[in-house]
Enzyme design. Structure first.
Site, short mmCIF file in Angstrom:
data_model
loop_
_atom_site.label_atom_id
_atom_site.label_comp_id
_atom_site.label_asym_id
_atom_site.label_seq_id
_atom_site.Cartn_x
_atom_site.Cartn_y
_atom_site.Cartn_z
N GLU A 18 0.81 -1.22 0.00
CA GLU A 18 0.00 0.00 0.00
C GLU A 18 0.84 1.26 0.00
O GLU A 18 0.49 2.26 -0.64
CB GLU A 18 -0.95 -0.01 1.20
CG GLU A 18 -2.09 -1.01 1.10
CD GLU A 18 -1.68 -2.43 1.40
OE1 GLU A 18 -2.44 -3.37 1.11
OE2 GLU A 18 -0.56 -2.62 1.94
N HIS A 29 -11.42 -6.40 8.31
CA HIS A 29 -12.08 -6.10 7.04
C HIS A 29 -13.37 -5.30 7.22
O HIS A 29 -14.22 -5.29 6.33
CB HIS A 29 -12.40 -7.40 6.28
CG HIS A 29 -11.19 -8.16 5.85
ND1 HIS A 29 -10.57 -9.08 6.66
CD2 HIS A 29 -10.46 -8.12 4.70
CE1 HIS A 29 -9.52 -9.59 6.04
NE2 HIS A 29 -9.43 -9.03 4.84
#
Length: 357
Positions: free
Chosen positions: A92, A162
């Site tokens: 990321e 998540h």
């Protein structure tokens, strides 16, 4: 003790009626050029338009080449080629860092973070590089063409890795914008505005609504203004403020409150940074009360900033303390998600308490 209702099933039932969702979304009447889309397809359509209208725009991230885990980028690589829509390494920090460089060279960089929960390795690139790029160069350089997309929030079974809502972290950072849509129509128009905005933007997409939310969406290219909140339900007794998927839950609470004679005004903030203080202030001065709801933990959540700002601006007009109905101060649970989430019943209890204060 009765078992808590499953919030995923409740929201699915709530949004299963397209007419109900359109009524909640305040979308203009259907036109011949409109098509029924879910939120995922609306995002996909916006990305198609962005790539088609600007040859210097690029989409990249983990797995976007074949459509991504949520299929928001399906068909883009086939149509625009792997030079403009491409997979990146599982990094990321590298994704956002590359996007900053690409945008700094005058391109439109549309970076995807697969889950908002995994945006934190890129935190330094976002807050210390992207947000400060223009400022540190005295406006000689900028990376305003950078848009970072990330699915955020509850999904019904995601648990602590998540399902997080990290928007408040980025609302502390001058130099970027933070935007969260509530519906397919909003998602397409706001995403196109973000991509074309002259500032770097973090665009959080409520993954809970990717396929649950369906409404008529214009097929043509359109943009919706950033930093302008919207009153999606008018009322006189209480102002309610939220964003993203939480708006559907709040709308349900408003309808139940109306049966008890309580009139709630519901505002979708849409842009959290910079947010529309004036619209919220005007509403609170009319109703004298404020309730804020979001999925993120209550401590340090963006609701705290809204509360502090409105108390400063409307102290003499408030008839009750500002109420917050938010996630709990725990990691996002899996088995106990129904207890963690700010549900309709929790909001309804807070409405009654605030109005009867």
């Amino acid at each position: 003790m009765a078992a808590a209702a499953n919030p995923t099933k409740r929201l699915s039932k709530l949004l299963s009626s397209q007419s109900l969702f359109r009524r909640f979304s305040s979308t203009p009447e259907a036109q011949p050029t409109e098509k029924s889309l879910n939120l995922c397809s609306a995002v996909n359509q916006a990305l198609h338009i962005a790539l088609e209208s600007d040859p210097k725009s690029y989409v990249f991230g983990e797995d976007v080449g074949f459509g991504g885990v949520f299929r928001c980028t399906v068909g883009l690589a086939d149509r625009f080629g792997k030079a403009r829509v491409f997979n990146t390494p599982l990094c990321e920090q590298g994704i956002v860092g590359f996007g900053i460089g690409l945008a700094a060279m005058g391109n439109r960089a549309i970076a995807e973070i697969q889950f908002a929960d995994y945006i934190f390795p890129a935190f330094d690139q976002i807050v210390n590089e992207a947000a400060k790029f223009r400022y540190r160069s005295g406006n000689q350089f900028n990376c305003g063409g950078l848009t970072i997309r990330a699915p955020y929030g509850a999904v019904g079974h995601g648990g602590h890795y998540h399902s997080q809502s990290p928007e408040a972290f980025f609302c502390h950072v001058p130099g970027i914008k933070v935007v969260i849509p509530r519906s397919p129509y909003q998602a397409k128009g706001l995403l196109l505005s973000c991509i074309r905005d002259p500032n770097p933007v973090v665009f959080f997409e409520p993954k809970w609504l990717y396929r649950l939310a369906v409404e008529e969406v214009p097929e043509h290219d359109y943009m919706l203004p950033l930093s302008e909140a919207e009153v999606i339900r008018e009322g006189s007794d209480l102002t309610m403020v939220g964003w993203g998927a939480q708006l559907a839950i709040m709308q349900e609470a408003c309808r139940d409150a109306e049966k008890e004679g309580i009139s709630c005004e519901l505002i979708d903030l849409k842009t959290l940074l910079p947010w529309d203080k004036e619209m919220v202030e005007a509403s609170v001065k009319k109703t004298g009360r404020l309730l804020i709801s979001h999925e993120a933990p209550v401590t340090g959540g963006f609701g705290a900033e809204i509360s502090a700002s409105i108390v400063e601006r409307c102290f003499s007009r408030l008839e009750a303390p500002v109420a917050r109905v938010c996630g709990l101060d725990t990691p996002f649970p899996l088995v106990f998600e129904p207890f963690y989430m700010p549900t309709k019943n929790k909001i309804l209890d807070a409405i009654r308490s605030t109005v009867n204060y």
